[in-house]
Write an enzyme that holds these catalytic residues in place. Structure first.
Site, PDB file in Angstrom:
ATOM      1  N   ALA B  61       0.811  -1.222   0.000  1.00  0.00           N
ATOM      2  CA  ALA B  61       0.000   0.000   0.000  1.00  0.00           C
ATOM      3  C   ALA B  61       0.847   1.276   0.000  1.00  0.00           C
ATOM      4  O   ALA B  61       0.500   2.267  -0.645  1.00  0.00           O
ATOM      5  CB  ALA B  61      -0.940  -0.006   1.206  1.00  0.00           C
ATOM      6  N   HIS B 166       0.725 -15.592   7.681  1.00  0.00           N
ATOM      7  CA  HIS B 166       1.469 -14.528   8.365  1.00  0.00           C
ATOM      8  C   HIS B 166       0.967 -14.351   9.790  1.00  0.00           C
ATOM      9  O   HIS B 166      -0.108 -14.823  10.149  1.00  0.00           O
ATOM     10  CB  HIS B 166       1.325 -13.206   7.605  1.00  0.00           C
ATOM     11  CG  HIS B 166      -0.054 -12.598   7.693  1.00  0.00           C
ATOM     12  ND1 HIS B 166      -1.137 -13.096   6.999  1.00  0.00           N
ATOM     13  CD2 HIS B 166      -0.527 -11.538   8.406  1.00  0.00           C
ATOM     14  CE1 HIS B 166      -2.211 -12.375   7.269  1.00  0.00           C
ATOM     15  NE2 HIS B 166      -1.875 -11.421   8.128  1.00  0.00           N
ATOM     16  N   HIS B 301      -1.585 -19.523  23.681  1.00  0.00           N
ATOM     17  CA  HIS B 301      -3.022 -19.808  23.719  1.00  0.00           C
ATOM     18  C   HIS B 301      -3.531 -19.920  22.290  1.00  0.00           C
ATOM     19  O   HIS B 301      -3.245 -19.040  21.468  1.00  0.00           O
ATOM     20  CB  HIS B 301      -3.784 -18.648  24.376  1.00  0.00           C
ATOM     21  CG  HIS B 301      -3.510 -18.457  25.821  1.00  0.00           C
ATOM     22  ND1 HIS B 301      -3.927 -19.339  26.782  1.00  0.00           N
ATOM     23  CD2 HIS B 301      -2.871 -17.466  26.487  1.00  0.00           C
ATOM     24  CE1 HIS B 301      -3.570 -18.893  27.980  1.00  0.00           C
ATOM     25  NE2 HIS B 301      -2.919 -17.763  27.833  1.00  0.00           N
TER      26      HIS B 301
END
Ligand SMILES: O=P(O)(O)O[C@H]1O[C@H](CO)[C@@H](O)[C@H](O)[C@H]1O
Ligand SMILES: O=P(O)(O)O[C@H]1O[C@H](CO)[C@@H](O)[C@H](O)[C@H]1O
Lengths: 350, 350
Positions: B61, B166, B301
């Site tokens: 971007a 990612h 977690h």
């Protein structure tokens, strides 16, 4: 206070009801969105659907037939998360493997015989009937249960599986985490400052005005200073009121009025039937009825998920779940947007 | 302990890492589901998409061109929630209107040059490179920032807006709510019981076995006794380790191995690319590096939303937001299901 910095740069704000912080990153709205888009809510809901178990006269999962009700209608949830007779799991436990008994009841309450209305589109007197029923339930279930949670999941996006206007009421033998935390925070504030937290807060907001969405002589709806969800609001009476069943007839009429106004603005924001989860918090009941609960102030929380449009919501995910809640516009920006919306419902002005 | 009662009746369980309770209503899975169904994840993701800003060689971007990377690739988030230079909002504040400065950096890290792989499908040595990079980032950003949050939002359902594998790394000038709470709980437990909470917990679970999903000589993945999300897991080393950068080479290889095995089971559960948010919690850094943090134990977690199938998730809504988290099957049932799934990835056995 440096309000320009507030508007354009990230900062933290303190939530005194939960003793936590929220990360406000106002500049994040500039980010383009290429992620998941939600389904828009169904547009044409039939007034009466013979297969909908919530409609008058229809048969529910357990074989019971609904009466031909013409106002509110209350029944036991056919798949309750809480039942009155669960056994005690026992108490001789390692500190890392602790369990406790949980008992309660789960009720469903239809707001109206028609499936194609929602609270903002109902008549004021019809909404008053809903409020009266809420008060009755808190009175009745609260005579023994320490907590009676009234909540509404509105819209498929909020896990609501039936378009018929309804809410749920779950009463439990325990004080759940959220009200327990709020109780602790309100008590500590009252002790330190000599005035109930939310009473002082309502006065301040009524003066400041910048976060007010709608107000009447008895009620106030604001985007709280510490709002987490983009268009979250807090609705509360101006008078010191502990529980919903303590509201006077006039206050109930005023509540119906402000609810209709707030929810009309919500629907107008993205011209959609605005999804949210909402619920009431008031002083605990049952064994707590005989305690001093003057630190409490009755209030409702509205948690709507939408951020950008009728189909783009805010995802409370990785950073929010693992670290801290984060929002993409300031509460003042959200309040201003809502405040400036027309008071007429978008479907009635077309 | 009365485990039959646990399996069939609702009860509360205590989460010692958050000092909260979860309502376990095992019988709720019998409930039919007529609510929202999610879109299934995209099935055919091209290995290289010339329009995807995360692929090697493409333009992002802000106009920057990605290198032709062949392993992991790290860059600054183009729309960061945290920036290094935000002004201080000032401190002379009413207790109900408190704000604080927030500064930090937000990075994005691609796991692999290909868009059509995920961690369970990557080679073990490729996953080790991801772990090494995580360790490097905690070392580097943690030299000054008190908290470095590594997290992965996987799947459109979890607000992930790009299918390229990612994660994100957000470092902040403050200790966020969740790690601050976990720090408090672990410290209190250590003081009271003389042993780190999660070290004692891992030992107990390794013995009990009923909640173990996968284990290796160095690592353990369990559905914690207090799990909130249906198939939530906790991944932790058996040795006392404070931070991810303290892991030895062997432990990193073991971690790559157990991650691949856990995530393969996740994908096999509903034969889909399993969505989740995950993140690492280790001892705080920056100014906390010189403090005694021996109450801490490194852990990850995993919070996956799916409940019934690849397209039906658990909605954490009204009751959960307003009162208390609630789950519809027991952690033991979830662990057993995951444990018994094949170790081969469903896409490779077809
Ligand atoms: O940074 P992303 O992937 O664009 O955004 C996603 O993760 C962030 C961190 O959990 C959330 O704040 C966003 O709501 C979510 O869409
Ligand atoms: O009871 P419902 O409307 O079927 O279910 C909905 O609300 C409950 C209470 O917030 C949640 O536990 C469920 O996940 C959600 O789907």
């Amino acid at each position: 206070r440096n309000s320009v910095a507030h508007l354009t740069h990230q900062h933290l704000r303190y939530n005194p009801l939960r003793d936590t912080w929220v990360l406000v990153s106002a500049h994040r709205m500039k980010r383009p969105w290429a992620g998941q888009v939600e389904k828009a809510p169904e547009e044409h809901i039939p007034r009466h659907d013979p297969r909908n178990p919530l409609c008058p006269g229809n048969t529910r999962a357990n074989g019971e037939v609904n009466p031909d009700y013409d106002s509110t209608f209350l029944f036991e949830n056919d798949f309750p998360a809480l039942q009155p007779d669960a056994p005690d799991p026992g108490s001789d436990q390692h500190p890392l493997f602790q369990s406790k008994a949980a008992r309660g009841v789960c009720k469903v309450m239809c707001f109206h015989p028609w499936s194609d209305v929602t609270l903002p589109l109902m008549k004021r007197q019809e909404v008053v009937k809903v409020i009266d029923k809420w008060a009755e339930l808190v009175e009745e279930l609260g005579s023994t249960y320490p907590w009676v949670q009234i909540f509404e999941n509105k819209g498929a996006m909020m896990g609501c599986s039936n378009p018929h206007p309804h809410c749920q009421v779950w009463a439990s033998s325990f004080l759940p985490n959220e009200p327990a935390l709020s109780d602790r925070c309100q008590r500590a504030y009252h002790q330190k400052h000599g005035e109930p937290l939310l009473l002082q807060y309502a006065k301040q907001e009524a003066e400041k005005k910048e976060r007010v969405v709608v107000e009447t002589s008895d009620w106030l709806a604001v985007v709280p200073y510490w709002a987490t969800w983009p268009y979250q609001t807090l609705l509360l009476p101006r008078r010191h009121v502990l529980r919903i069943n303590d509201l006077t007839t006039e206050e109930r009429e005023g509540l119906a009025d402000i609810m209709k106004r707030l929810l009309t603005k919500y629907d107008n924001l993205f011209e959609t039937s605005f999804p949210y989860s909402m619920g009431w918090h008031g002083a605990p009941t049952g064994p707590h009825l005989t305690e001093d609960n003057s630190h409490w102030q009755l209030h409702a929380h509205y948690y709507p998920p939408l951020l950008r449009s009728a189909t783009v919501k805010k995802f409370m995910v990785g950073y929010e779940m693992l670290a801290q809640d984060q929002r993409d516009l300031t509460p003042e920006q959200a309040a201003e947007k809502l405040r400036n919306l027309p008071g007429e419902h978008h479907t009635t002005t077309k």
